[in-house]
Each structure stands twice: as C-alpha cells, then as structure tokens.
Write a protein that holds these residues in place. Structure first.
Motif, short mmCIF file in Angstrom:
data_model
loop_
_atom_site.label_atom_id
_atom_site.label_comp_id
_atom_site.label_asym_id
_atom_site.label_seq_id
_atom_site.Cartn_x
_atom_site.Cartn_y
_atom_site.Cartn_z
N PHE A 481 71.06 3.29 41.99
CA PHE A 481 71.12 2.08 41.18
C PHE A 481 70.62 2.38 39.77
CE2 PHE A 481 70.15 0.27 45.52
CZ PHE A 481 71.38 -0.32 45.72
N GLY A 482 70.65 1.36 38.91
CA GLY A 482 70.06 1.39 37.58
C GLY A 482 69.34 0.08 37.36
N HIS A 483 69.58 -0.57 36.22
CA HIS A 483 69.24 -1.96 35.95
C HIS A 483 67.80 -2.21 35.51
CE1 HIS A 483 69.58 -6.28 36.07
NE2 HIS A 483 68.67 -6.40 37.00
N THR A 484 66.81 -1.60 36.15
CA THR A 484 65.42 -1.94 35.86
C THR A 484 64.91 -1.26 34.59
OG1 THR A 484 64.44 -0.11 37.11
CG2 THR A 484 64.99 -2.11 38.34
N HIS A 485 65.63 -0.27 34.11
CA HIS A 485 65.25 0.58 32.98
C HIS A 485 64.11 1.54 33.33
CE1 HIS A 485 67.06 -2.13 29.58
NE2 HIS A 485 67.83 -2.08 30.65
N LEU A 486 63.58 1.45 34.54
CA LEU A 486 62.45 2.27 34.95
C LEU A 486 62.90 3.35 35.93
CD1 LEU A 486 59.81 -0.55 35.51
CD2 LEU A 486 60.19 0.81 33.45
N ASP A 487 62.14 4.42 35.98
CA ASP A 487 62.38 5.50 36.92
C ASP A 487 61.69 5.11 38.23
OD1 ASP A 487 62.73 7.85 38.27
OD2 ASP A 487 61.57 9.09 36.90
N GLN A 488 62.48 4.69 39.22
CA GLN A 488 61.91 4.11 40.43
C GLN A 488 62.67 4.57 41.67
OE1 GLN A 488 62.37 -0.02 38.92
NE2 GLN A 488 60.15 -0.21 39.13
N PHE A 489 62.20 4.10 42.81
CA PHE A 489 62.87 4.36 44.09
C PHE A 489 62.59 3.20 45.03
CE2 PHE A 489 58.58 5.94 44.67
CZ PHE A 489 58.26 5.59 45.97
N GLU A 490 63.38 3.10 46.08
CA GLU A 490 63.16 2.11 47.13
C GLU A 490 63.35 2.78 48.48
OE1 GLU A 490 64.80 -2.05 45.13
OE2 GLU A 490 66.17 -0.77 46.26
N VAL A 491 62.51 2.41 49.44
CA VAL A 491 62.63 2.91 50.80
C VAL A 491 63.09 1.76 51.70
CG1 VAL A 491 61.44 4.02 52.74
CG2 VAL A 491 60.76 4.54 50.38
N MET A 492 64.03 2.06 52.58
CA MET A 492 64.51 1.06 53.53
C MET A 492 63.97 1.35 54.92
SD MET A 492 68.37 0.12 54.72
CE MET A 492 68.58 -0.98 56.13
N ALA A 607 57.52 5.94 35.54
CA ALA A 607 58.45 4.81 35.47
C ALA A 607 58.90 4.57 34.03
CB ALA A 607 57.82 3.55 36.05
N GLY A 608 57.95 4.54 33.09
CA GLY A 608 58.27 4.32 31.68
C GLY A 608 58.36 5.59 30.87
N ARG A 609 58.27 6.74 31.55
CA ARG A 609 58.37 8.05 30.90
C ARG A 609 57.26 8.27 29.88
NH1 ARG A 609 62.31 4.59 32.16
NH2 ARG A 609 63.44 4.71 30.17
N LEU A 610 56.00 8.03 30.33
CA LEU A 610 54.83 8.33 29.52
C LEU A 610 54.87 7.61 28.18
CD1 LEU A 610 54.84 12.17 30.22
CD2 LEU A 610 53.51 10.43 31.44
#
Length: 648
Positions: A481-492, A607-610
């Motif tokens: 995905f994209g959208h949040t502008h942040l470097d993230q992940f989700e676990v299902m 997430a915000g790249r420092l």
C-alpha cells in the motif's frame, strides 16, 4: 370506554403522531409545477428543520431522506439546494460549501453532482445512512455494527498443500523498486510563501501569509537554494538561473528549489528521487526487474485550484518522468485517492454510472500500454475495471492491481448499497485471479493505495481480510500500500481483538511505502526490495532518503540521497538469514513496538525518515497508537484496539 370515545381517542392519538413527525415525513414532497427557486427554498426549509433535532444522528439521516426525495425528482437541483443550505446555516464558508455541494465541471472540482448520484440510490435510514453520517458527517451517527458477510462460497476449499508457504531458494534474488505518493505540485514556485496561512498547500502561486511580513526574511543570509533548475533529457542535473526571492519582503519563508516540509513535490524533486534510484542501482549492481508505484500523483492543493486539466497533466507528467528515468524497467502502478477528478471518486458501473470516470481509465490504459508496462489485454482490463489489472512478470510472479477508491471513506459512491461488499467487482476479480494462480502454484503480489484498516470502510476491509486469509501463506507473497506518507507495515492475524494477536495466529503482512512528497513534515524517500527468485518472498527491504532541510542552503545542488536502514536489521530481531521477512517476523517487530519505547522510537524515526518532525516517544503520547496501527488489518480491529488504549 364506549365505542365513540374509543374512536375519538385513537383519532386524536393518530393526529398527534402525525403532527409529531417532521413535516417532510408526513408525505413525500412533490415538486411538480414548482419553479426551480421554489423547490430550492422548500428543500432548504426542510433541511433547516433537521438541524433542530437534538439527536444529531437522526437529524443527519433525515437530511439524507430529504436529499433523496429531491434527487429522485430533480437531481439537477441537489447541488444548488444543499449549497444554499450549507451557506445560510453557517456550516461552512461560501467557498467550502460550494466545493462540497456545488456542481462539478471540468474547471470546478466540486462534488455536488456526486452527492446527487449517491442520494438517488442510498438507503438514508439504514446502514448506508448511518455509515455516511459517521464517516462523512464527522461522527454525527455512531459507527454502525458492521454486517457479517461470509464470502467463502466464492472459492474452493483450501488444500493441505496450500496451508504452508514455499521455502525460498538460497541467495538467488532480484530487486524491485517501490515508489509512492509523489504528489507533484505543478504550480510549485521557487520563492513562493512556504510559511502560508491562507492555503493548506504552501509554495505555490496561491500561497500567502495573512500577517504581512516587514523587513528582511529570517532566512536571508542562511538559505541560498533558489534556482529554477531542471533535469535534462539525458537525466543530468542542470542548475538554472538564480531567483532573487528576498526582493519580495512580503515573504516570510521562501520556497527553495527542491521543496519544503509544508509543500508537495516540485517536479525537480520527483526527478531527483527517480534519478537517484537508477544511479544507486547501477552503482550497486542491483538486478531491478520492475517497479511498483502505490499511488497518489496529484497535489494536495485546495479543490478550487484543481481542474480536470491539472489532474490529467499531473498524471501524464509523473508517468512520463517514471518512463524517462526508469527506461525499460516495467512499472506496475495503481491510482490513489487523489488520482481522480473530483477527489476520491469512482462510480460503480452496475448502478448506471458507466461513463462517469472513463476519462481516467482510458488515459491510464493508454499510458501504461504505450510505455510497455501492460500488454493490450491487460490495458483493456484496466480500461474497463477502474484501472485495476493483473500482469505476469517475466520471472513468473503475478501482480494484481486494485483501485482502493472502491473502499475509500471519502468516495460518495462507496455508500451506495453499502451492505453489498463488492459493488465494484474488484474482490471477485481478485478472487478469480488468486484461484487461477493457486491452481498452478503461482505466487502473487497485491498492490493498492489505501490500507483498508485505517482508510477504508469496515465491511470492505473485512472482506479483503477474508480473501487474504484464504490465499495465505502459499499464494499471496506480498501486499503493498501507500497513502499514509509514512514508512509502515501491518500484520494480519486470524480472528480479531487483542487475544488473537499471537504468533500462532499470524496470517500475512502488508508493506506501506513511504512518500516522495515531504508533505507534511517527512523527508522524501523510496525503497527497494530483495526478492527471492523462487518464491517471490521478500528477503529484505532497503530504504533511501534525502534530508530535505539540507537542500535549503546547499547553493541549489542536488540532494544527497542517503542509505537509511535495512528492514532485516533495523529492530534487532533474531531472525534466520535464510528466512523471508514474513508476517511472523513483523509480528516480533509489532510486539517490540508494543512493549518497548526504544522500538517505538525506532519505528517513528523510520516512519518519517529521520525528519525534524519526528516525535519523541519518551516524552509525548504521539506514539501510543503505533501498536494498534501495525497490528490491525481491518477497521473494526483497529477501532477496538484504539478504544482499549488508556485515556490520557
């Protein structure tokens, strides 16, 4: 009580019941033989009555009933009536009311025409209306109970062989680039106000600060990157003429060449990011087989500055720049919530809106086929299925692209018949493709823009999760995905709620790509994956970024794109070198984020790249929701997690 008294009593009670109802419910108003102005004033009067209802939810659904009655008789008057009501009741300014309810044209990105379409088919008092009043009308209705939908009859039973993931090869890998959220600001202007107060988006010709600045800018003598520079056709950087930005004493903070944290991407930054990826790949002998782009091209400019022409130009510019920089490397793109006109809208063709947004589907199909990223049949599918498609890469991986506006909360059309989970047919398409791939043991990546858990509607998120669970871990090798502008992940996880978030219940994970745009407060960034050639599992992810504030005073030179981190080593998780970074790995990371302030800080740093806006997790409450985000895959699961957090 005698018969006459009984009849009179009930007659009076009946009258009381009738007259207790709002006047528009006593009988559906008919607008026959009334002038347009009489109809509009009648509707405005009816809508005004709904605001007197102490129950905000009932008042909201009543307003939808009024709108539906008007839309069924005179849909052309819905924009006028609702705009006037919005203005006279002070629900917004003239401009904001017009943008929400005004009629959309090729030069006016208002959404009133889409509201009218929605009202003709919505069920105001049922799940549709409550869902709309919760998500679109700022929680006027509580979030309704999500319908339970079981779609397991859409696929065959899972065979035993598909209950385990294939084992990767040993050190036989290739690379994939991942870009997201360019948000090109076409009217970015070097020297424009970057400390604006009159618009959401700064650095444009429209930006200004309400407080007039007098004297010298605080940046004079400190910032010097004010050049109208370009990248040439041969991809070399050319520093252009200097702009004397400090001659304008009204400017508090002048926009520099490569962007600002309060602004979207100038095209110069877009090309710098793409150019840096190609240079890095060549210097490090990366075997880049293809690129995924997880959406959002168009800027966050106010709707009054967006037109159909600017929407098309933005899309054409970005894909042209990607083709120019990436050359023969295929790109598999999706569209984001901004990548339409008006914002966020696609309309389900099955309800009579077949030609509503075909301009976008046709444009995308033409561009993607023309650049050689899709063949004719794949482009034709994208043309007729909201820009979604499936493509098999040269190495045998299937990439399935979905248009996430189908589950977007801001898409008015998504509230039509909202108890039906697949009005756009995307889930059936996804399931059919997965069944075909499973039958031949083909691995699949799924790409979309909006993560359903935090940007989608609840029912669609639950359905997507059912699909992922059914075809994991053997068929679905990656979700992006994209959208949040942040470097993230989700676990299902299987099931829902805190008790199910155990290592035994891990199902799959999603990668959320960080943005190139610095808006708001992030350093521009991109990543690349190390992918196993046999299983197409991700063995590692490497992240590159540029310190945007370092470009403010570098005399207009190119940004330095720096190596940020490896996902495999970032969190000090003990993990076998031969194992992919699968959901089990990210479960361990999620648990670390849940229990360790150090891990939460690391997560936010990346997430915000420092960036200078990175929160201090030890001193603020801004990091407390991180675990809910990374450990939730559906809206209901995320909401339950957030509700259980301690109240501060």
């Amino acid at each position: 009580m005698n018969k006459v008294t009984y009849l009179l009593t009930n007659l009076l009670l009946g009258c009381n019941i009738v007259f207790a109802l709002p006047f528009w419910k006593r009988a559906d108003p008919s607008y026959v033989n009334q002038s347009d102005e009489e109809i509009i004033q009648s509707v405005v009067g009816q809508l005004n009555e709904t605001l007197k209802n102490k129950n905000k939810c009932t008042g909201c659904t009543d307003s939808l009933e009024i709108g539906k009655n008007l839309a069924l008789q005179r849909p052309d008057l819905v924009p006028n009536a609702f705009t006037e009501w919005c203005v006279v009741t002070g629900q917004g300014s003239n401009g904001s009311c017009s943008l929400t309810y005004g009629k959309s044209t090729v030069t006016d990105s208002s959404t009133g025409s889409d509201v009218a379409d929605m009202l003709t088919l919505i069920n105001p008092t049922g799940y549709d209306g409550q869902l709309y009043c919760h998500y679109v009308q700022n929680g006027k209705c509580p979030k309704p109970q999500t319908p339970v939908v079981d779609i397991s009859d859409m696929w065959p039973p899972k065979a035993e062989e598909h209950t385990v993931a294939p084992v990767p090869s040993f050190n036989d890998t290739f690379n994939v680039l991942h870009f997201s959220d360019f948000h090109i600001e076409l009217n970015y202007t070097v020297g424009a106000e970057a400390n604006c107060t009159t618009t959401t988006m700064c650095c444009s010709i429209h930006s200004s600060n309400r407080v007039k600045h007098t004297g010298k800018s605080s940046k004079e003598g400190k910032w010097d990157s004010f050049y109208e520079s370009t990248y040439n056709d041969n991809l070399t950087f050319s520093k252009g003429p200097y702009v004397d930005v400090f001659a304008n004493t009204d400017i508090w903070v002048p926009a520099t060449s490569f962007g600002n944290y309060q602004c979207d991407s100038p095209e110069l930054l877009v090309n710098s990011s793409l150019n840096s990826a190609i240079k890095y790949a060549k210097q490090n002998n990366l075997d880049v087989q293809f690129t995924i782009f997880t959406g959002d091209i168009i800027a966050h400019d106010e709707s009054k500055y967006l037109t159909l022409e600017t929407a098309m130009e933005s899309e054409e510019f970005i894909f042209r720049d990607m083709k120019t920089n990436l050359g023969n490397i295929p790109v598999y793109p999706v569209l984001g919530n901004h990548d339409t006109y008006p914002y966020g809208e696609i309309a389900p063709e099955q309800y009579g809106f077949a030609n509503k947004f075909t301009w976008n589907e046709n444009l995308m199909a033409d561009l993607w086929q023309g650049y050689g990223w899709l063949n004719f049949s794949e482009a034709e599918y994208a043309r007729k299925h909201y820009t979604g498609y499936a493509v098999e890469t040269e190495l045998g991986l299937k990439v399935i692209s979905l248009n996430s506006n189908a589950w977007l909360r801001q898409n008015y059309y998504a509230f039509i018949n909202s108890t039906e989970p697949d009005n756009f047919g995307q889930f059936k398409f996804l399931i059919d493709e997965l069944i075909q791939s499973e039958a031949i043991n083909q691995r699949v990546w799924i790409v979309a823009h909006v993560p359903p858990a935090t940007g989608g509607l609840p029912l669609q998120a639950n359905v997507f999760a059912q699909i992922v669970e059914r075809f994991s871990p053997s068929t679905i090798a990656g979700i992006f995905f994209g959208h949040t502008h942040l470097d993230q992940f989700e676990v299902m996880y299987a099931g829902s709620g805190g008790n199910s978030k155990t290592i035994e219940n891990v199902i799959n994970n999603a990668w959320i790509g960080q943005s190139v745009t610095p808006f708001v407060g992030n350093n521009p960034s991109w990543k690349y994956y190390v992918v196993d050639k046999k299983t197409f599992s991700i063995m590692d992810a490497h992240n590159m970024y540029a310190k945007l504030d370092s470009t403010y005073s570098n005399n207009g030179e190119e940004p330095k794109w720096l190596y940020e981190y490896s996902a495999r080593s970032a969190y000090n998780i003990t993990w076998p070198l031969t194992s992919p970074l699968n959901a089990t790995y990210w479960h361990h990371v999620a648990q670390a984020i849940n229990y360790s302030v150090v891990a939460r800080q690391t997560y936010n740093n990346y997430a915000g790249r420092l960036s200078p806006s990175t929160p201090n997790c030890a001193k603020s409450n801004s990091c407390t929701s991180d675990y809910c985000f990374v450990s939730s895959f559906t809206v209901d699961e995320y909401d339950d997690c957030m509700a259980a957090l301690p109240k501060h």
